[in-house]
Each structure stands twice: as C-alpha cells, then as structure tokens.
Design a protein around this motif. Structure first.
Motif, PDB file in Angstrom:
ATOM      1  N   ARG A   1      35.435 -11.617  51.767  1.00  0.00           N
ATOM      2  CA  ARG A   1      35.449 -11.968  50.347  1.00  0.00           C
ATOM      3  C   ARG A   1      35.993 -13.356  50.062  1.00  0.00           C
ATOM      4  NH1 ARG A   1      38.565  -6.569  48.764  1.00  0.00           N
ATOM      5  NH2 ARG A   1      39.689  -7.359  50.560  1.00  0.00           N
ATOM      6  N   GLU A   2      36.779 -13.899  50.996  1.00  0.00           N
ATOM      7  CA  GLU A   2      37.341 -15.210  50.702  1.00  0.00           C
ATOM      8  C   GLU A   2      37.228 -16.129  51.916  1.00  0.00           C
ATOM      9  OE1 GLU A   2      41.706 -14.972  50.378  1.00  0.00           O
ATOM     10  OE2 GLU A   2      41.451 -12.852  50.762  1.00  0.00           O
ATOM     11  N   SER A   3      37.220 -17.433  51.659  1.00  0.00           N
ATOM     12  CA  SER A   3      37.173 -18.417  52.737  1.00  0.00           C
ATOM     13  C   SER A   3      38.592 -18.847  53.079  1.00  0.00           C
ATOM     14  CB  SER A   3      36.421 -19.662  52.282  1.00  0.00           C
ATOM     15  OG  SER A   3      35.137 -19.321  51.870  1.00  0.00           O
TER      16      SER A   3
ATOM     17  N   ARG B   1      34.185 -18.277  56.178  1.00  0.00           N
ATOM     18  CA  ARG B   1      34.042 -17.206  55.183  1.00  0.00           C
ATOM     19  C   ARG B   1      34.190 -15.844  55.839  1.00  0.00           C
ATOM     20  NH1 ARG B   1      28.258 -18.540  53.597  1.00  0.00           N
ATOM     21  NH2 ARG B   1      28.421 -19.135  55.771  1.00  0.00           N
TER      22      ARG B   1
ATOM     23  N   ASP C   1      37.569  -9.234  56.434  1.00  0.00           N
ATOM     24  CA  ASP C   1      37.464  -9.537  55.005  1.00  0.00           C
ATOM     25  C   ASP C   1      36.484 -10.697  54.827  1.00  0.00           C
ATOM     26  OD1 ASP C   1      37.812 -10.079  52.345  1.00  0.00           O
ATOM     27  OD2 ASP C   1      39.991  -9.858  52.403  1.00  0.00           O
TER      28      ASP C   1
END
Ligand code: ZN
Length: 426
Positions: A370-372, A395, A368
């Motif tokens: 998309r997010e840290s 990230r 993934d």
C-alpha cells in the motif's frame, strides 16, 4: 480440531492460515494460542534464495550468518542456499561442511542448505560431500575472484558432472569462458566491454554439451543475457535436464546503472542493456527462466574503493531486496512465489519448502503493497551497509516474516535469535 499455535487472519489471498507444530495445518478459522492480524497484507511463501554467499567461516568480516540471515528474513527470505565460496576453507570436503554447519546452526535466523564446491581438487570428494547432505555442486568456468576456489576446466566439469549424475545431484555453474580480450582501460565501461555476452554464450554452449554427454542435472546460475536463456530453453526442448536462474539485479538494473552506481553494482556477468532487460522479463513471464536468486555477495567497503574498476570486489548485496524490488518492478505475486520459492525448492528437493499448502513448513512473508518506501543504508541488516538498492523507492515492504510458525521479523525488527536449521535434499 486440535488447537492451533498461530492463526494468521485477513491476508490476501488466504484469509485464514492455521499453523501447528511449525506446519500449515488448515485454511480455516479455529481457536489458536496466538493470532496475527494481517488485514491489508499479501501473503507469500517465504522466499527460497538458492544463491547467497554469507562467507562464514573464514570471511565473517565480509558478512557472516548472523547479519546475512537477518538481511534475508527482513526481505521475506526464509531459506538460503549458501555457495561453497567465499567461506574459508571453501566447502569442498566434509570438514568444511561441518564447520559451516556449526556456524550457521549457531547464528542463522533462517533455514539453510549448502552447495558443495566442484574444483579440480575436489572431484574425488563429491561422494563425501553428498553423504554430508549438500544440495549439489557449484563450479566456476572462469576465475572465481578467490584463489582458493579455482575454476573448473572442461575436463574437471566432465568428470564432476559424471559423478554428480551418479549421485543424483545437480551441478550449478557460473557460465563465462574467458576470451582474452585486450584491456582498454580501468573504467566501468571498460569492465562492461571486457565481459561481453559472447563469453556467457561460449560457456553455456560448452556446459550444455557436457550435460548432454553425462546426463547430469545442470543449473546455470545468474544468466544475464536473453540469448543465454534461449540456449537453455532450446536444450530443455531437446530433453536435457537443465534449468537456469537470473538475479534481481539483471531484471532491475542495466550497464548504464552500473556506470552510474559504480562499485555497489559491480557483478559478473555484468548487467546488460535495456533491450536485454526487457527480453529477460519476457522470458521470465513465459517460464523460460526457472529460478530467481539474489547472488548476495557482500564485502567490506575497502574492497569496493579501488580507482581501477577491474580491482573492485565484484558482488552485490541484495538478499534483503529480492522480493520487494521484483514486486516493485511489476512481477506478479503468484509468479514471484513460483520462481523464488516453489521452483527452487522443487528443483533442489528442499523438503517442506516453497509452498503455501497443508503439511508444508509454515514459512511466510507478509507484504504491504500500500505504500512506497525509499531504501536507506540504516534499513540494511547486513554487516556492511552498502547496496545498489539504497535510494530506490520500492512499492513493496516486507511487514512480517514467519519461519516454521515462528515470527522472526516484524515491523522493521528482528525477533529472537538463531533457530535456523539445515536442510538436506530429499
Ligand atoms: Zn554467486
């Protein structure tokens, strides 16, 4: 078409991955016993980390197969190649091979292959080790940190590489030659000064000569300097069968970071300066570095606490963060797949590994981007919860790991126990 065991849908860049009998069998939709919704996730081949020290048997209290392999799969690593040390006895004969195999088969949640050890006492054991199924032989050109794994002097290397060439197996070397520099103090900076790049270059030059004489396949592990990579690239151009590895930490930390972080970041060869780090990235992108490994080498915390930095155990806990730290640092996913999966599997002839292809083992990491997430000690699956990656915001997060079609890690949890199997080179 027969029914699939598992269908993974929606991942980039392969939206349909059909799995049966532990293998990838199609890239099209079909009926399946189970499905995984992977929309929004990136799919990569499971990482083949050709350089870990899980230390079991003998130093299971340092890591061990259970905790080490859990850290591996939590980081998208589906195959580890374990070094002959710091297990005790080190893997220098058939009995030690059998003991490590039994320990790993009982506990590992990832697949594994073993490096044999080339030390002065094991030159006559290489045939025996090859018959067991080692993937090659590891030698140290400087003190290994462990008294039961002495360094290979040049005569040992020459004799060992001659035999390894006959056995058609590579030699991996830790390339540093001691220079007997006067010791200036006990700090991290003194430690950095005590292991200059010249030590690495002396060793690479010497072992390249022996590779040329013997025709042995050579793999230089954890190259820390851009000049070292350049020496090896030049030797390749002359026709030598030589490859090299660098490690996550040489691409993500500098000597100044070692000073800041202290014991959790101690390694040998040490991290270098920012210019060197930039040049290593250029070499990697140009294909002059062949493989990426973690050199995961943990120890209990009490070995990390000496006031004299020279006495602190040198080794970084990193198998869980090779993939996320390198993607976070900007390595393109297809290059990660090449350097951390396809190339090591190919170089070390590990059957079925390192590729997302029909017929290959269904070893996958779903990531993934998309997010840290900030790495915390509580996220580590290691026996000892220390690592230089703690506190780093990454990230990239491994969402799921699949080993031969079996989900082994999902949403922060290890699923199931055991199941890892031994790989022998083809
Ligand atoms: Zn190592």
């Amino acid at each position: 078409m027969p029914e699939l065991d598992l269908l993974i849908r929606g991942a980039e860049p392969l939206p349909e991955i059909g799995i049966a009998g532990g293998k990838i069998v199609s890239f099209a939709a079909g009926s399946a016993h189970a499905e995984i919704d992977a929309r929004g996730l990136l799919v990569l081949p499971g990482v083949v980390d050709a350089h870990v020290h899980f230390n079991e048997p003998g130093r299971t209290d340092w890591e061990g197969w259970e905790t080490g392999s859990r850290g591996a799969v939590a980081g998208g690593v589906t195959t580890v190649c374990d070094m002959p040390l710091n297990s005790t006895p080190p893997l220098v004969d058939a009995a030690a091979f059998d003991a490590k195999r039994a320990a790993a088969e009982a506990k590992s949640v990832c697949d594994f292959a073993f490096w044999g050890g080339l030390i002065p006492q094991s030159v006559d054991k290489l045939e025996e080790l090859a018959a067991c199924g080692v993937m090659g032989f590891k030698a140290f050109m400087s003190h290994s940190g462990i008294d039961d794994f002495p360094k290979a002097d040049l005569a040992t290397l020459r004799a060992g590489m001659k035999r390894a060439a006959q056995l058609n197996l590579p030699i991996a070397v830790h390339a540093e030659l001691n220079r007997d520099l006067p010791r200036t103090g006990t700090s991290v900076r003194d430690y950095l000064t005590s292991r200059p790049i010249a030590m690495e270059l002396d060793a690479i030059r010497a072992v390249l000569d022996i590779a040329g004489e013997t025709g042995c396949a050579l793999h230089v592990v954890h190259v820390s300097s851009s000049e070292g990579v350049e020496f090896i690239a030049a030797a390749k151009q002359r026709g030598l069968n030589v490859t090299c590895e660098t490690c996550t930490h040489y691409l993500t930390f500098t000597g100044a970071d070692m000073e800041r972080l202290g014991a959790v970041a101690k390694c040998a060869p040490p991290m270098r300066d920012a210019d060197n780090l930039g040049r290593l990235w250029e070499h990697l992108r140009a294909g002059r570095i062949d493989t990426l490994g973690s050199d995961h080498s943990p120890s209990p915390w009490n070995l990390k606490t000496d006031a004299d930095f020279f006495k602190v155990w040198g080794g970084i806990s990193g198998v869980q963060h090779l993939l996320p730290a390198l993607l976070d640092a900007g390595l393109e996913p297809q290059r990660l797949a090449q350097f951390a999966a396809r190339n090591p599997a190919q170089r070390f002839r590990l059957p079925g590994k390192g590729r997302l292809e029909i017929g290959a083992d269904a070893d996958l990491a779903l990531v993934d981007l998309r997010e840290s997430v900030t790495v915390g000690a509580e996220d580590l699956f290691y026996r000892h919860k220390h690592s230089p990656y703690i506190g780093r915001r990454l990230r990239a997060r491994v969402a799921r790991t699949i080993l031969r079609g079996n989900p082994v890690f999902a949403d922060g949890k290890i699923i199931g126990t055991g199941g890892g199997k031994l790989l022998k080179p083809l």
